[in-house]
Design an enzyme around this catalytic site. Structure first.
Site, PDB file in Angstrom:
ATOM      1  CD  GLU A 274      11.413  -2.710  45.570  1.00  0.00           C
ATOM      2  OE1 GLU A 274      12.427  -3.022  44.912  1.00  0.00           O
ATOM      3  OE2 GLU A 274      10.685  -3.542  46.119  1.00  0.00           O
TER       4      GLU A 274
ATOM      5  CD  GLU B 204      12.085  -3.383  29.089  1.00  0.00           C
ATOM      6  OE1 GLU B 204      12.715  -2.420  28.603  1.00  0.00           O
ATOM      7  OE2 GLU B 204      12.621  -4.451  29.438  1.00  0.00           O
TER       8      GLU B 204
ATOM      9  CB  CYS C  81      14.368  -5.912  40.891  1.00  0.00           C
ATOM     10  SG  CYS C  81      13.311  -4.720  40.075  1.00  0.00           S
TER      11      CYS C  81
END
EC number: 2.1.1.192
Length: 364
Positions: free
Chosen positions: A107, A178, A351
């Site tokens: 995304e 991350e 997210c």
């Protein structure tokens, strides 16, 4: 540029036959040209084709010799992202679901502000940090992205903005994954988009956020680049933070604060703390006081985030009045704090939400 040494350090990197041409920093392109018997100045021409003219193929680089174009094609791929879904919010936010060359999806979000256009990029396919409020972790970590795949997210959005003569003015590395678990590729991405010969996005217009990978915070403090730094905190005490973010069991609040103090001593730069408000979990005035006590001696800003509901998780939104009270209490205690403006709430903009929804469709 992905080297054998990088692959050794980063086992989650893809093993493509050709790496992306967008993965090369400007200095790496210069050295690569020299190593292949070409003139160093060609790097400037190549970067102009890639980042100013934004061509889609190496053959379009018409001021390069056919020989050099062929050498480039033999060694590099022009990373292309296929748009699977494009959702546009009433507030102008656009969320893209891109398919990578190996079929995985990621995304990217374009957010429009009064001060410019901001792109939120993804650094990993999935995530293994396991934050209990985040849809990105639902499928686990599949792989890390090459620097070029991160760059391509910004370029693809920029090409869409070219149609209306707009430009990407800010980048936030807060998408899926991350960033500090893909550290080398993230740093290459930062140096590429910040380069005058590339997209020339100022370092102070770029923000990277981490869940708190402490060894990499120490590494980041040593980098000679003035990127804005944010930390996902969400809880001032271990009990709450560990419930929301299992990473806290490995890197607890005290260790995190120690690393942040080191970062500030080395860089003299402000840190932003991201604090998502979860109804009945961390959103009471006592939690605001705990937070203020934890960070009172730091040069910092608190970004309060009204959470988006994720169907797969059971957290609920904090009422607006309670959000304002939380902000007011922080300010009363001398903490600089603002409430993040909600964007894209009508288009799966949290997210990982859009990717999770598409994965459900694929597996039915």
């Amino acid at each position: 540029m992905i080297t054998a040494e990088k692959k050794k350090r980063n086992k989650f990197l893809p093993n493509f036959e050709k790496q992306s041409i967008y993965s090369l920093r400007y200095d790496e392109m210069q050295q690569w040209l020299i190593d292949h018997g070409q003139q160093k100045f060609r790097a400037k021409q190549i970067f102009e084709w890639l980042y100013q003219k934004r061509v889609n193929t190496i053959d379009e680089m018409t001021n390069l010799s056919k020989e050099l174009r062929q050498i480039l094609k033999d060694h590099f791929a022009m990373t292309t992202l296929t748009t699977v879904v494009k959702q546009e919010s009433k507030d102008g936010t656009i969320k893209f679901l891109f398919e990578l060359q190996d079929g995985y999806t990621i995304e990217t979000v374009l957010m429009r502000h009064e001060y410019g256009n901001s792109v939120c990029v993804t650094t990993q396919v999935g995530c293994r940090i396991g934050c209990t409020f985040c849809a990105s972790t639902l499928g686990g970590l599949k792989r890390n992205l090459e620097a070029g795949e991160i760059v391509s997210q910004v370029l693809t959005v920029q090409k869409a903005l070219d149609e209306t003569n707009e430009r990407v003015s800010q980048i936030v590395i807060m998408g899926i994954g991350e960033p500090f678990e893909n550290y080398d590729e993230m740093m290459d991405f930062l140096r590429i988009v910040n380069d005058d010969n590339s997209l020339n996005i100022g370092a102070r217009h770029i923000t990277v956020s981490t869940s708190g990978i402490i060894p990499r915070i120490y590494d980041f403090a040593e980098e000679d680049i003035q990127i804005n730094f944010a930390v996902s905190l969400h809880g001032a005490k271990d009990e709450i933070r560990s419930r929301l973010m299992p990473i806290n069991r490995a890197y607890n609040v005290d260790k995190l604060m120690e690393a942040i103090r080191y970062y500030q001593e080395k860089t003299n730069r402000r840190v932003t703390f991201e604090y998502g408000l979860f109804g009945g979990v961390n959103d009471q005035l006592e939690h605001a006081r705990d937070l203020a006590h934890l960070i009172k001696n730091l040069n910092c800003h608190v970004n309060l985030i009204p959470v988006n509901h994720v169907p797969e998780r059971n957290y609920v939104k904090t009422p607006k009045d309670d959000i304002f009270k939380f902000e007011k209490e922080l300010k009363r205690l001398g903490i600089n704090a603002t409430i993040r403006r909600e964007q894209g709430s009508d288009i799966d903009a949290a997210c990982g939400q859009l990717r999770a929804k598409e994965r459900q469709v694929e597996t039915r």
